[in-house]
Write an enzyme that holds these catalytic residues in place. Sequence first.
Site, PDB file in Angstrom:
ATOM      1  N   HIS A   1      41.172 -34.653   6.246  1.00 13.55           N
ATOM      2  CA  HIS A   1      40.130 -34.810   7.194  1.00 13.55           C
ATOM      3  C   HIS A   1      39.802 -36.326   7.156  1.00 13.55           C
ATOM      4  CE1 HIS A   1      38.520 -30.599   7.601  1.00 13.55           C
ATOM      5  NE2 HIS A   1      39.329 -30.569   6.552  1.00 13.55           N
TER       6      HIS A   1
ATOM      7  N   ASP B   1      37.696 -44.047  10.851  1.00 15.15           N
ATOM      8  CA  ASP B   1      37.262 -42.763  10.781  1.00 15.15           C
ATOM      9  C   ASP B   1      38.308 -41.862  11.203  1.00 15.15           C
ATOM     10  OD1 ASP B   1      35.418 -41.035   9.896  1.00 15.15           O
ATOM     11  OD2 ASP B   1      33.837 -41.896  11.008  1.00 15.15           O
TER      12      ASP B   1
HETATM   13  O1  F6P Z   1      35.118 -35.723   5.645  1.00 14.82           O
HETATM   14  C1  F6P Z   1      35.583 -36.325   4.585  1.00 14.82           C
HETATM   15  C2  F6P Z   1      34.737 -35.805   3.287  1.00 14.82           C
HETATM   16  O2  F6P Z   1      35.139 -36.173   2.109  1.00 14.82           O
HETATM   17  C3  F6P Z   1      34.519 -34.211   3.308  1.00 14.82           C
HETATM   18  O3  F6P Z   1      35.536 -33.506   2.530  1.00 14.82           O
HETATM   19  C4  F6P Z   1      33.412 -34.028   2.518  1.00 14.82           C
HETATM   20  O4  F6P Z   1      32.774 -32.743   2.659  1.00 14.82           O
HETATM   21  C5  F6P Z   1      32.578 -34.909   3.512  1.00 14.82           C
HETATM   22  O5  F6P Z   1      33.452 -36.261   3.561  1.00 14.82           O
HETATM   23  C6  F6P Z   1      31.341 -35.652   2.306  1.00 14.82           C
HETATM   24  O6  F6P Z   1      31.927 -36.042   1.339  1.00 14.82           O
HETATM   25  P1  F6P Z   1      31.379 -35.554  -0.370  1.00 14.82           P
HETATM   26  O7  F6P Z   1      31.851 -34.368  -0.500  1.00 14.82           O
HETATM   27  O8  F6P Z   1      31.793 -36.918  -1.255  1.00 14.82           O
HETATM   28  O9  F6P Z   1      29.853 -35.760  -0.248  1.00 14.82           O
END
Ligand code: F6P
Length: 463
Positions: free
Chosen positions: A156, A364
């Site tokens: 992602h 991004d």
């Molecule tokens: O999009 C990348 C990402 O790490 C996702 O896997 C995740 O849900 C989101 O950003 C939010 O990050 P975190 O889980 O570290 O709060």
Amino acid sequence: MKRLIVVSNRVTPSDEGNASAGGLAVAVLAALKQRGGLWFGWNGETCQGTDPNPEIVKAGSLTFATLPMPEPDFDLYYNGYANRSLWPLFHYRTDLAFFDHNFFEAYLRINGLFATKLLPFLQEDDLIWIHDYHLIPMGQHLRDAGMKQPIGFFLHTPFPAMEILLTLPNHKSLIKSLCAYDLVGFQSTSDLRAFHDYIIHEAGGEIFESGVVRAFGRTTLARVFAISIDTKTIAQQSIRAIRTKAVNRLSKSLNERVLVIGVDRLDYSKGLAQRFRGYERLLKHYPENLNQVVFLQIAPPSRTEVPEYVDIRHELETLAGNINGYFAEFDWIPVRYLNKGYTMQRLAGFYRIGRVGLVTPLRDGMNLVAKEFVAAQNPADPGVLVLSRFAGAAQELTEALIVNPFDVDDLSNAIQRAITMPLEERRKRWGAMMETLKKNDIFSWRDSFLSELEKAPATLEGA
Ligand code: F6P
């Protein structure tokens, strides 16, 4: 139809009504409902001891299995390797990346733990889909345990250019484990290109026209699957939302002023400091906007235990304070800077009354806010998207005003152009982007990944 097993670091709670569920959650839930299956991951808590047991919640044909992570490995894995090593590196911030072999070892242990705890749930004819940079080595652990099912992985985040990746001490072991999957999905062609570059020039591997990659004595299929949104639902939500009290309050508070809106997790990759400076320059260079424009930046805090996130938060507070201190009038605050999040429905309403959507990350993987902003617009009077060329979304939303987010003048000029853009041009640009989003929505992303994954073992055998 094969049963689907989804693994991600975070698991969205089973109450589907949760309006703030992100794009991934919507797609995963829809895929699981279509096929039945299991969503496996972290429950958001830590525990003592090293052998936690998953908690199981059943909801119809779906099962949620979540487990706490052992302290202190959690800290080394999540705040350490995932978010102080891989995240900055994958977003081209070698200056912020921090390496420690204890981080990497904990990362491997957590991946091993996830694999071990998932094993008892697996059946021979399952499809397994693992998500994101937290869990790259997990597929390898499953293979080592003898699992023969098709296993796919989707990243992602961006996949960094080879020269950047080489700064990671354990890059070889990490990328070798990525090659243990049958299918690896990337967000954009530039990510796939960077992966190919590494395979050829660093791993001495080969790439075939079919998308098959051979390296480290393994074959895998690597493809682009641009993640998207539930376009139709967001468009409907935005119509409902403009009739709500909250959106009316925002609208009234603007008092006929133009709304420029940004919504981002508070993260240094999002280019917020540069965006604030771009807005400041707009007010300086185009003074006709004084008292006529409001910039609403919504930025819910994230990864608050990681020092670099504490720093960016302070920097943004100072910038917002400076801009307001310098330009504000007794009846006008130029920047409304909010450290909190809102439901998708409310955001859709905010987007709909925004004249300009600012999505200007320095780097991004995709950026779903760009797509949500477009989907939420009023077709008769759509707003303008100002989009970073370094967001994956820029490869599809080419009718946005594409900017270099590092260039503060480019930002301020694009905002001015967006504010003054004639209605006909706004409609034309928006119409083209909306067509793209109707075709490429979150469901087509899910379906194309899963159909490739089902075929992957045969594709690899034929390679
Ligand atoms: O999009 C990348 C990402 O790490 C996702 O896997 C995740 O849900 C989101 O950003 C939010 O990050 P975190 O889980 O570290 O709060």
